[in-house]
Design an enzyme around this catalytic site. Sequence first.
Site, PDB file in Angstrom:
ATOM      1  N   SER A 187       0.799  -1.230   0.000  1.00 48.66           N
ATOM      2  CA  SER A 187       0.000   0.000   0.000  1.00 48.66           C
ATOM      3  C   SER A 187       0.832   1.281   0.000  1.00 48.66           C
ATOM      4  O   SER A 187       0.304   2.337  -0.298  1.00 48.66           O
ATOM      5  CB  SER A 187      -0.938   0.001   1.204  1.00 48.66           C
ATOM      6  OG  SER A 187      -0.176   0.015   2.393  1.00 48.66           O
ATOM      7  N   HIS A 215      -5.549  -4.598  -0.400  1.00 47.28           N
ATOM      8  CA  HIS A 215      -5.564  -3.486  -1.365  1.00 47.28           C
ATOM      9  C   HIS A 215      -5.806  -3.990  -2.788  1.00 47.28           C
ATOM     10  O   HIS A 215      -5.301  -3.406  -3.750  1.00 47.28           O
ATOM     11  CB  HIS A 215      -4.264  -2.690  -1.281  1.00 47.28           C
ATOM     12  CG  HIS A 215      -4.161  -1.882  -0.030  1.00 47.28           C
ATOM     13  ND1 HIS A 215      -4.715  -0.623   0.102  1.00 47.28           N
ATOM     14  CD2 HIS A 215      -3.628  -2.183   1.172  1.00 47.28           C
ATOM     15  CE1 HIS A 215      -4.501  -0.173   1.326  1.00 47.28           C
ATOM     16  NE2 HIS A 215      -3.844  -1.106   1.996  1.00 47.28           N
ATOM     17  N   LYS A 246     -12.142  -2.133   3.219  1.00 46.11           N
ATOM     18  CA  LYS A 246     -11.578  -1.212   2.225  1.00 46.11           C
ATOM     19  C   LYS A 246     -12.528  -1.176   1.023  1.00 46.11           C
ATOM     20  O   LYS A 246     -13.633  -0.666   1.135  1.00 46.11           O
ATOM     21  CB  LYS A 246     -10.143  -1.603   1.900  1.00 46.11           C
ATOM     22  CG  LYS A 246      -9.219  -1.266   3.080  1.00 46.11           C
ATOM     23  CD  LYS A 246      -7.784  -1.705   2.928  1.00 46.11           C
ATOM     24  CE  LYS A 246      -6.980  -1.283   4.169  1.00 46.11           C
ATOM     25  NZ  LYS A 246      -5.925  -2.218   4.532  1.00 46.11           N
TER      26      LYS A 246
HETATM   27  C1  LIG Z   1      -5.582  -2.707   5.940  1.00 46.27           C
HETATM   28  C2  LIG Z   1      -4.766  -3.928   5.886  1.00 46.27           C
HETATM   29  C3  LIG Z   1      -4.923  -4.957   6.818  1.00 46.27           C
HETATM   30  C4  LIG Z   1      -5.867  -4.836   7.990  1.00 46.27           C
HETATM   31  O1  LIG Z   1      -7.196  -4.833   7.569  1.00 46.27           O
HETATM   32  P1  LIG Z   1      -8.358  -4.634   8.657  1.00 46.27           P
HETATM   33  O2  LIG Z   1      -9.516  -5.394   8.122  1.00 46.27           O
HETATM   34  O3  LIG Z   1      -8.574  -3.161   8.743  1.00 46.27           O
HETATM   35  O4  LIG Z   1      -7.847  -5.191   9.940  1.00 46.27           O
HETATM   36  C5  LIG Z   1      -4.187  -6.113   6.657  1.00 46.27           C
HETATM   37  N1  LIG Z   1      -3.309  -6.250   5.637  1.00 46.27           N
HETATM   38  C6  LIG Z   1      -3.114  -5.271   4.738  1.00 46.27           C
HETATM   39  C7  LIG Z   1      -2.144  -5.478   3.611  1.00 46.27           C
HETATM   40  C8  LIG Z   1      -3.825  -4.074   4.839  1.00 46.27           C
HETATM   41  O5  LIG Z   1      -3.601  -3.094   3.964  1.00 46.27           O
END
Ligand SMILES: *Cc1c(COP(=O)(O)O)cnc(C)c1O
Length: 401
Positions: A187, A215, A246
């Site tokens: 990210s 992502h 997300k």
């Molecule tokens: C945002 C993210 C997470 C965590 O996701 P949540 O559901 O908010 O706990 C885990 N791994 C990656 C690569 C992320 O970008």
Amino acid sequence: MSEQTKNAFFSGLQQNLDQLREQGLYKPERVLASRQGAEVVGNDGRTLINMCANNYLGLSGEQWVAQASIEATEKYGYGLSSVRFICGTQTVHKELEQAISTFLGTEDTILYAAAFDANGGLFEPLFDENDAIISDALNHASIIDGIRLCKAARYRYAHNDMADLEAQLQAAAGKRHKVIVTDGVFSMDGTIAQLDKICDLADKYGALVMIDECHASGFMGATGRGTHEHHNVMGRIDIITGTLGKALGGAMGGFTSARKEVIDMLRQKSRPYLFSNTLAPSIAGASLAVLKKLSTSTELRDRLHENTAYFRAEIERIGFTIKPGTHPVVPVMLFEAPVAQKFAARMYELGVLLSGFFYPVVPMGQARVRVQLSAAHTRAQLETVLKAFEQAGHELGLLSK
Ligand SMILES: *Cc1c(COP(=O)(O)O)cnc(C)c1O
């Protein structure tokens, strides 16, 4: 005596907090007074174009998604007051697990309260000291924590470096099971993992492949299935973790999707699943509605990629340096930390919400503002943002033209 010891604890914390502030590492929280969306309202009443949410498909504030969550709440209630295996599984949870498996092309799926928990509870039930976990150096914090909780031998390969991955696979040769672990998309840079090459190396050395699709799920690949579709390796990835927080709606919740034996074992042994509450039915119902929509139309995914291509081309035309790529994460490089800070502050004044990143979050001399495109952005909003970039760039002496 004990009062003094306690006071020393609190004053020690305060000193450390002050130090974070002095180093510019203290993270204040921005307070929004509106829904999440392409435009948000701050608690100061200002309307801003939002360029820093993981709201890739623009669903977080969408009325039809909110409505689906309301309908699920009306049907299934507010919550379960239980973990899944006692009395916390409803039909909506089973339907969502099935829908995620179908969407990703896997056999079965297990839900978690967050992707952080999916990663945190993944490794320990599946691997032990006889096994090897081979992990990209820049993997997400939750993967790193999950690996720490597991007794398997740890091998780290230089970020996105296939030669080093192969060297680590060779170093792990004596181990019983080997698993290669990578973010599907990283990210900070929008870098897409080379899953085609990773799967070839996995085949060569008899390793499993696990990817974190936080992502990517919902918009990478021709029909949005993820990085495995983008790289044409659907069916060759053994374990996929992802988030519902997300692109897939934006509330919260996570999942692991894999062969049925893997998911079955996680239901038996994965601690964040066994000892933490069921995902709220409102989230399960809305996520299900989102997956239904994404399975029948690529409209949102297509709009996101059009917006991304437009923004990437225009921001370079103006004269900014970006990390090359195709992902809706667009790092606009400003190199020096104070410049990135000033730039983000000026953009805020110009009505654009952005986040600046600098050391130690990114390497020294690689400070940047990170733009994240959304399907919800209109062309007019992106034009406004690009004009603001141009103005702030001239004001700070970053553009020659
Ligand atoms: C945002 C993210 C997470 C965590 O996701 P949540 O559901 O908010 O706990 C885990 N791994 C990656 C690569 C992320 O970008």
